[in-house]
Write a protein that holds these residues in place. Structure first.
Motif, PDB file in Angstrom:
ATOM      1  N   LEU A  69      52.564  55.651 -57.004  1.00  0.00           N
ATOM      2  CA  LEU A  69      52.711  55.732 -55.553  1.00  0.00           C
ATOM      3  C   LEU A  69      53.249  57.101 -55.146  1.00  0.00           C
ATOM      4  O   LEU A  69      52.731  57.742 -54.235  1.00  0.00           O
ATOM      5  N   ASP A  70      54.285  57.561 -55.840  1.00  0.00           N
ATOM      6  CA  ASP A  70      54.906  58.850 -55.515  1.00  0.00           C
ATOM      7  C   ASP A  70      53.904  59.999 -55.617  1.00  0.00           C
ATOM      8  O   ASP A  70      53.858  60.865 -54.740  1.00  0.00           O
ATOM      9  N   CYS A  72      50.698  59.897 -55.257  1.00  0.00           N
ATOM     10  CA  CYS A  72      49.735  59.785 -54.150  1.00  0.00           C
ATOM     11  C   CYS A  72      50.355  60.205 -52.827  1.00  0.00           C
ATOM     12  O   CYS A  72      49.684  60.826 -51.993  1.00  0.00           O
ATOM     13  N   GLN A  73      51.627  59.886 -52.632  1.00  0.00           N
ATOM     14  CA  GLN A  73      52.297  60.275 -51.393  1.00  0.00           C
ATOM     15  C   GLN A  73      52.468  61.783 -51.307  1.00  0.00           C
ATOM     16  O   GLN A  73      52.334  62.365 -50.231  1.00  0.00           O
ATOM     17  N   ARG A  74      52.759  62.427 -52.430  1.00  0.00           N
ATOM     18  CA  ARG A  74      52.970  63.885 -52.441  1.00  0.00           C
ATOM     19  C   ARG A  74      51.674  64.677 -52.314  1.00  0.00           C
ATOM     20  O   ARG A  74      51.682  65.799 -51.824  1.00  0.00           O
ATOM     21  N   TYR A  93      46.100  52.079 -53.006  1.00  0.00           N
ATOM     22  CA  TYR A  93      46.920  52.904 -52.122  1.00  0.00           C
ATOM     23  C   TYR A  93      46.150  53.145 -50.823  1.00  0.00           C
ATOM     24  O   TYR A  93      45.589  54.231 -50.627  1.00  0.00           O
ATOM     25  N   THR A  96      45.867  56.410 -48.780  1.00  0.00           N
ATOM     26  CA  THR A  96      45.172  57.609 -49.276  1.00  0.00           C
ATOM     27  C   THR A  96      43.809  57.796 -48.630  1.00  0.00           C
ATOM     28  O   THR A  96      43.167  58.835 -48.848  1.00  0.00           O
TER      29      THR A  96
END
Length: 146
Positions: A69-70, A72-74, A93, A96
């Motif tokens: 998750l991290d 993909c968020q970054r 996710y 995205t």
């Protein structure tokens, strides 16, 4: 676009080669890779390492990582190798959507997985990855210069 994430299945063949090419072409940016079903902790495939060495790029330090998750968020952009990986990213996710694209999508092609296949299959996959990398480096550079 400062953070580029490249995704394949095991994170030992296609995405490490793409990561090496993109990182070399985009100095100063954070280029990384991961797998949807990563062989966590494994080095890049020996054939992938050899082909990249022939291009003057060292991926010997690569170790496979599972997508998170991290990550993909970054990521500002996420490049996958196959249409089904794009779907899987959107399912896992949903946020995205709009930042996941195919590495060789400009050709409308999936990059075949060369895992446990002959060197010629690795070379063919790498040729598609190189074409995709040229396309994405140009797009990222253009978007960043605005």
């Amino acid at each position: 676009m400062r953070n580029i994430l490249i995704v394949c299945t095991g994170n030992i063949c296609r995405s490490p080669m793409a990561e090496g090419l993109m990182a070399a072409a985009l100095p100063g940016r954070d280029v990384s890779s991961a797998g949807l079903g990563a062989l966590i902790g494994y080095p890049a495939d020996p054939v992938a390492k050899e082909l990249m060495r022939e291009k003057g790029i060292d991926i010997d330090a690569h170790r496979a990582r599972q997508i998170s998750l991290d990550m993909c968020q970054r990521a500002d952009v996420i490049l996958v190798m196959e249409r089904n990986q794009r779907r899987a990213m959107h399912e896992r996710y949903p946020f995205t959507n709009g930042k996941v694209f195919q590495m060789a999508g400009q050709n409308g092609q999936d990059v075949p997985d060369p895992y446990r296949r002959p060197r010629e299959v690795f070379q063919a996959s790498l040729a598609q990855i190189e074409a995709g990398a040229r396309h994405w480096v140009q797009r990222i550079t253009k978007a960043s210069s605005r």
